[in-house]
Design a protein around this motif. Structure first.
Motif, PDB file in Angstrom:
ATOM      1  N   GLY A  32      -7.171  28.769  -9.784  1.00 44.03           N
ATOM      2  CA  GLY A  32      -8.237  29.530  -9.142  1.00 44.03           C
ATOM      3  C   GLY A  32      -7.793  30.107  -7.816  1.00 44.03           C
ATOM      4  O   GLY A  32      -6.684  30.629  -7.675  1.00 44.03           O
ATOM      5  N   GLN A  85      -2.640  33.664  -7.808  1.00 43.34           N
ATOM      6  CA  GLN A  85      -4.001  33.155  -7.961  1.00 43.34           C
ATOM      7  C   GLN A  85      -4.392  33.129  -9.442  1.00 43.34           C
ATOM      8  O   GLN A  85      -4.614  34.185 -10.048  1.00 43.34           O
ATOM      9  N   THR A  96      -6.931  32.920 -11.406  1.00 42.11           N
ATOM     10  CA  THR A  96      -8.387  32.991 -11.466  1.00 42.11           C
ATOM     11  C   THR A  96      -8.921  33.021 -12.889  1.00 42.11           C
ATOM     12  O   THR A  96     -10.121  32.829 -13.103  1.00 42.11           O
ATOM     13  N   GLU A  97      -8.051  33.238 -13.889  1.00 46.34           N
ATOM     14  CA  GLU A  97      -8.507  33.390 -15.264  1.00 46.34           C
ATOM     15  C   GLU A  97      -7.821  32.427 -16.228  1.00 46.34           C
ATOM     16  O   GLU A  97      -7.884  32.583 -17.444  1.00 46.34           O
ATOM     17  N   ASP A 111     -10.000  19.766 -15.327  1.00 49.65           N
ATOM     18  CA  ASP A 111     -10.016  20.362 -13.982  1.00 49.65           C
ATOM     19  C   ASP A 111     -10.544  19.331 -12.984  1.00 49.65           C
ATOM     20  O   ASP A 111     -11.739  19.288 -12.683  1.00 49.65           O
ATOM     21  N   ARG A 154      -5.398  21.344 -14.456  1.00 53.13           N
ATOM     22  CA  ARG A 154      -5.285  22.035 -13.175  1.00 53.13           C
ATOM     23  C   ARG A 154      -4.990  21.015 -12.081  1.00 53.13           C
ATOM     24  O   ARG A 154      -5.542  19.910 -12.091  1.00 53.13           O
ATOM     25  N   GLU A 186     -17.803  27.118 -10.294  1.00 53.48           N
ATOM     26  CA  GLU A 186     -16.412  26.882 -10.676  1.00 53.48           C
ATOM     27  C   GLU A 186     -15.459  27.703  -9.825  1.00 53.48           C
ATOM     28  O   GLU A 186     -15.789  28.797  -9.346  1.00 53.48           O
ATOM     29  N   ASN A 187     -14.260  27.162  -9.641  1.00 45.67           N
ATOM     30  CA  ASN A 187     -13.179  27.850  -8.939  1.00 45.67           C
ATOM     31  C   ASN A 187     -12.391  28.661  -9.966  1.00 45.67           C
ATOM     32  O   ASN A 187     -11.233  28.381 -10.276  1.00 45.67           O
ATOM     33  N   HIS A 188     -13.042  29.684 -10.509  1.00 41.30           N
ATOM     34  CA  HIS A 188     -12.516  30.464 -11.628  1.00 41.30           C
ATOM     35  C   HIS A 188     -13.383  31.702 -11.739  1.00 41.30           C
ATOM     36  O   HIS A 188     -14.525  31.722 -11.268  1.00 41.30           O
ATOM     37  N   THR A 189     -12.854  32.750 -12.360  1.00 42.16           N
ATOM     38  CA  THR A 189     -13.673  33.930 -12.566  1.00 42.16           C
ATOM     39  C   THR A 189     -14.920  33.588 -13.378  1.00 42.16           C
ATOM     40  O   THR A 189     -14.909  32.672 -14.212  1.00 42.16           O
ATOM     41  N   GLY A 247     -18.993  31.650  -8.921  1.00 40.91           N
ATOM     42  CA  GLY A 247     -17.592  31.688  -9.323  1.00 40.91           C
ATOM     43  C   GLY A 247     -16.925  32.895  -8.703  1.00 40.91           C
ATOM     44  O   GLY A 247     -17.535  33.656  -7.936  1.00 40.91           O
TER      45      GLY A 247
END
Length: 334
Positions: free
Chosen positions: A132, A142, A144-145, A160, A184, A272-275, A301
């Motif tokens: 993320g 990064q 992110t996906e 995660d 992660r 979430e630390n994600h897209t 997010g």
């Protein structure tokens, strides 16, 4: 000269893209929880080996390499080779723990993980740093996906963890699991928070960390730490926030999630630390829709875009995943 020396650390702290820890000033931390947990586990599991793609120091695997140099393999900057070698070792009875950055595993080595590891259900544990928005280096670093990319891969378990306490427990848990795992990794000096709540990690289980009557936050990874901090802030405004931590993204514990989301009247927020595309939020939304549960639903997010480079505290607030930004957003939705 003395003035320059005292000012330099402050400048680096507020502007550097190389902030290695996501801990707040004064927050309790534990050093390299993954590396230390793996060393302890390897004392009892001689089949454990460690492999990396020139990133041992930056994924905390250097601790394992120092303790067990004969069981450590430096594969160089070749992630496809890294995954193929891990597959071969697993076929011969070894238990490989593979480390790299999440962007490199997800973007560069996807087909090798899919065909060489996941399709064969090989016992390889892929542990990846910089998930993320935990790097200020921009889109090249990064990931992110990564969850969106890996959620579609059959046979792959996705984990995660939220803090050092959970990483230390998740490491032996994924080793005990028979099959490929993508985890992660928060690296370096990792914050401690879940131990304050008496939390115990169980692979495949979502757990309620704190209770609240107004908002249900379903979160994972770094976002759980931030959600707990935001909940403390909102409590001062007499807003009760329940935090349900889903450390295992796949398979997702929908039974627990749907039971909590089905309690009427609460705003349901996935953080979430994600897209917001393809991660925990969409997995929860789909599960609720299939089950006929329709609460007020929102997502926290990262946006569906390539993110900026810069200092992590600034970026986290800008993109809405700091504790302060989460509290502001939840308050606005209410």
């Amino acid at each position: 000269m003395s003035t320059l020396q005292t000012r330099a650390p402050k400048t680096r702290l507020t502007t550097s893209a190389m902030i290695a820890s996501i801990a707040a000033p004064g927050q309790r931390t534990a050093p390299a929880p993954f590396g230390n947990a793996l060393v302890e586990l390897a004392k009892m599991r001689p089949e454990i080996v460690g492999l990396t793609a020139d990133l041992a120091k930056y994924t905390d695997l250097h601790i394992f390499a120092k303790a067990y140099p004969e069981r450590f393999y430096q594969m160089g900057m070749a992630e496809q080779l890294l995954m193929s070698a891990a597959a071969g070792l697993a076929r011969e009875g070894a238990l490989p723990f593979v480390t790299t950055y999440a962007v490199f595993a997800a973007r560069r080595a996807y087909d090798f993980i899919c065909m060489a590891i996941a399709e064969e259900r090989l016992n390889v544990k892929i542990v990846c740093a910089l998930p993320g928005l935990t790097s200020g280096y921009g889109p090249s670093h990064q990931a992110t996906e990564d969850i969106a990319i890996f959620r579609g891969m059959p046979n792959l378990t996705i984990v995660d963890p939220a803090d050092a306490h959970e990483i230390a427990q998740a490491t032996p848990a994924i080793a005990a699991h028979d099959g490929p795992v993508y985890m992660r990794l928060l690296r370096g000096n990792v914050p401690l928070i879940l131990d304050e709540y008496g939390y115990t990690f169980e692979l495949g289980k979502a757990k309620t960390i704190r209770t609240g009557n107004d908002v249900l936050v379903i979160s994972t990874g770094l976002a759980t730490m931030r959600a707990l901090q935001a909940a403390e802030t909102l409590e001062a405004d007499r807003i009760g926030v329940e935090v349900l931590h889903a450390a295992t993204i796949k398979p997702l514990d929908l039974e627990t999630i749907l039971a909590a989301a089905g309690k009427g009247g609460r705003l349901v927020v996935v953080a979430e630390n994600h897209t917001v595309v393809g991660g925990l939020g969409e997995a929860v939304a789909a599960g609720m829709l299939r089950a006929g549960i329709a609460p007020r639903f929102r997502q926290i997010g990262l946006p569906d875009e390539f993110l900026a480079a810069g200092a992590l505290p600034t970026l986290h607030d800008r993109y809405g995943i700091s504790a302060e930004a989460m509290a502001r957003q939840i308050r606005a939705w209410l």
